[in-house]
Design an enzyme around this catalytic site. Structure first.
Site, PDB file in Angstrom:
ATOM      1  N   SER A 170       0.853  -1.187   0.000  1.00  0.00           N
ATOM      2  CA  SER A 170       0.000   0.000   0.000  1.00  0.00           C
ATOM      3  C   SER A 170       0.895   1.245   0.000  1.00  0.00           C
ATOM      4  O   SER A 170       2.103   1.149   0.220  1.00  0.00           O
ATOM      5  CB  SER A 170      -0.902   0.005   1.233  1.00  0.00           C
ATOM      6  N   HIS A 219     -12.111  -6.939  -1.190  1.00  0.00           N
ATOM      7  CA  HIS A 219     -11.268  -6.255  -0.193  1.00  0.00           C
ATOM      8  C   HIS A 219     -11.887  -6.442   1.191  1.00  0.00           C
ATOM      9  O   HIS A 219     -12.990  -6.946   1.324  1.00  0.00           O
ATOM     10  CB  HIS A 219     -11.212  -4.757  -0.510  1.00  0.00           C
ATOM     11  N   GLY A 220     -11.179  -5.974   2.204  1.00  0.00           N
ATOM     12  CA  GLY A 220     -11.745  -5.986   3.552  1.00  0.00           C
ATOM     13  C   GLY A 220     -12.202  -7.366   3.972  1.00  0.00           C
ATOM     14  O   GLY A 220     -13.262  -7.527   4.563  1.00  0.00           O
ATOM     15  N   SER A 253     -10.498  -9.803   5.914  1.00  0.00           N
ATOM     16  CA  SER A 253      -9.936 -10.513   7.057  1.00  0.00           C
ATOM     17  C   SER A 253     -11.087 -11.031   7.911  1.00  0.00           C
ATOM     18  O   SER A 253     -12.189 -10.477   7.903  1.00  0.00           O
ATOM     19  CB  SER A 253      -9.048  -9.581   7.890  1.00  0.00           C
ATOM     20  N   ARG A 298      14.458 -10.664  17.991  1.00  0.00           N
ATOM     21  CA  ARG A 298      14.237 -11.947  17.304  1.00  0.00           C
ATOM     22  C   ARG A 298      13.340 -12.863  18.111  1.00  0.00           C
ATOM     23  O   ARG A 298      12.676 -13.731  17.570  1.00  0.00           O
ATOM     24  CB  ARG A 298      15.595 -12.628  17.058  1.00  0.00           C
ATOM     25  N   ASP A 300      -1.626  -1.792  -3.772  1.00  0.00           N
ATOM     26  CA  ASP A 300      -2.960  -1.806  -3.172  1.00  0.00           C
ATOM     27  C   ASP A 300      -3.465  -0.359  -3.038  1.00  0.00           C
ATOM     28  O   ASP A 300      -2.759   0.496  -2.492  1.00  0.00           O
ATOM     29  CB  ASP A 300      -2.838  -2.480  -1.787  1.00  0.00           C
ATOM     30  N   HIS A 303     -13.243  -2.715   5.409  1.00  0.00           N
ATOM     31  CA  HIS A 303     -11.829  -2.693   5.802  1.00  0.00           C
ATOM     32  C   HIS A 303     -11.648  -2.667   7.328  1.00  0.00           C
ATOM     33  O   HIS A 303     -12.507  -2.164   8.049  1.00  0.00           O
ATOM     34  CB  HIS A 303     -11.133  -1.458   5.224  1.00  0.00           C
TER      35      HIS A 303
HETATM   36 ZN   LIG Z   1      -8.789  -2.488   0.193  1.00  0.00          ZN
END
Ligand SMILES: [Zn+2]
Length: 314
Positions: free
Chosen positions: A50, A213-214, A216, A283, A83, A182
């Site tokens: 993005s 999109h959006g 998740s 780490r 993106d 989103h």
């Molecule tokens: Zn998007």
């Protein structure tokens, strides 16, 4: 195998009823976690950057990291995608930087202006063998500086407009508003995706790849860890994975995942900090975060149905 465009991936995804995961990358650990997941699952891959990622890490760093992933995975087709490009200039810059796919998102502008800007990007990109994703309709939620609408249902993509848009703009794929949103706070209650919108668009544009999109899911495992170890995300809610699987079997060929990566990394870092407060070796907390991303992405590749599909997309 060098970097590829999304053309072949989408063709196979459409034909065989799956979607390719498009994962947002911001640093080395996130990218490595995603890469080791697709290597093990033999899935095609879209890595996306993005403008926010570019501002954070710079294109040259991210591109160098992705180049290593490509070099180490000759059996995996990998596309590198911008993106939410916000203007012709941004899209042009990413094409010039060697990206194989760019998104121009002029969906907040009037219909004719969206077509005009998209067409301008298409002409520049196609002349350089780069593919273009556009967007029609408006999503809810917030993704970096992309602010969505409040009432998702009022801004779903109009199937008639989608046909005209695709014909006039010449875009290669289209992000549609079909009820996703989103960010981590997508919904107040379990969402219903507008599968009828997806179906109507694909009836009118047979074979044409659509993008979600959006998408998740705000996985419970990570939400619970974050809240348990000092975080504050009690109301986070995403798109159920069954809904994503169903859309992937339809015309949705690309599914964007960002929030789930962020939450996996954050959950593990919080856990290490809480359980081992004396730990200060990066780490020791980034490593478990990277591992959590890997496991989460492996799982997603099965949700999307693209695990094991790398070879057919070459
Ligand atoms: Zn998007």
């Amino acid at each position: 195998m060098p970097l590829v465009t999304t053309e072949k991936m989408f063709k196979m995804a459409y034909k065989n009823g799956y979607a390719v995961g498009a994962f947002n990358v911001n640093n080395m650990e996130i990218t490595q976690g995603i890469a080791s997941a697709v290597t093990e699952e033999k899935a095609p891959l879209i890595l996306q950057v993005s403008r926010g990622a570019r501002d954070y890490a710079s294109n040259s760093f991210l591109k160098a990291i992705i180049d290593v992933v490509v070099a180490e995975n000759p059996d995996i087709p990998i596309a590198i995608h911008l993106d939410h490009g916000d203007s012709f200039e941004t899209a042009k810059q990413f094409v010039d930087d060697g990206f194989t796919s760019v998104m121009i998102d002029a969906s907040s502008q009037p219909f004719e202006e969206n077509i005009r800007v998209t067409k301008e990007v298409v002409e520049y990109a196609h002349a350089r063998e780069v593919v273009v994703e556009a967007e029609l309709g408006q999503l809810g939620g917030i993704e970096e500086d992309v602010v969505g609408v409040k009432d998702i249902s009022a801004h779903l993509t109009d199937p008639e407009q989608a046909v005209e848009f695709v014909k006039k703009s010449g875009c290669d794929s289209l992000a549609v508003a079909c009820g996703t949103s989103h960010g981590a706070y997508k919904f107040k209650s379990e969402p219903k995706l507008a599968f009828d919108v997806i179906q109507k668009i694909s009836n009118k544009l047979p074979g044409f790849p659509l993008v979600m999109h959006g998408s998740s899911s705000v996985l419970k495992e990570f939400k619970d860890l974050i809240n348990k170890y000092g975080g504050d995300m009690p109301d986070a809610m995403g798109v159920p994975e069954e809904a994503i699987s169903k859309a992937a079997k339809m015309a949705i060929c690309k599914v964007n995942i960002d929030t789930d990566l962020r939450m996996a990394l954050t959950a593990k870092i919080r856990q290490v900090f809480a359980e081992k407060p004396s730990e200060f070796d990066p780490r020791k907390y980034l490593g478990p975060g990277r591992q959590a991303i890997k496991e989460m992405v492996k799982h997603k590749l099965h949700v999307l149905g693209c695990a094991g599909k790398a070879a057919e997309c070459m």
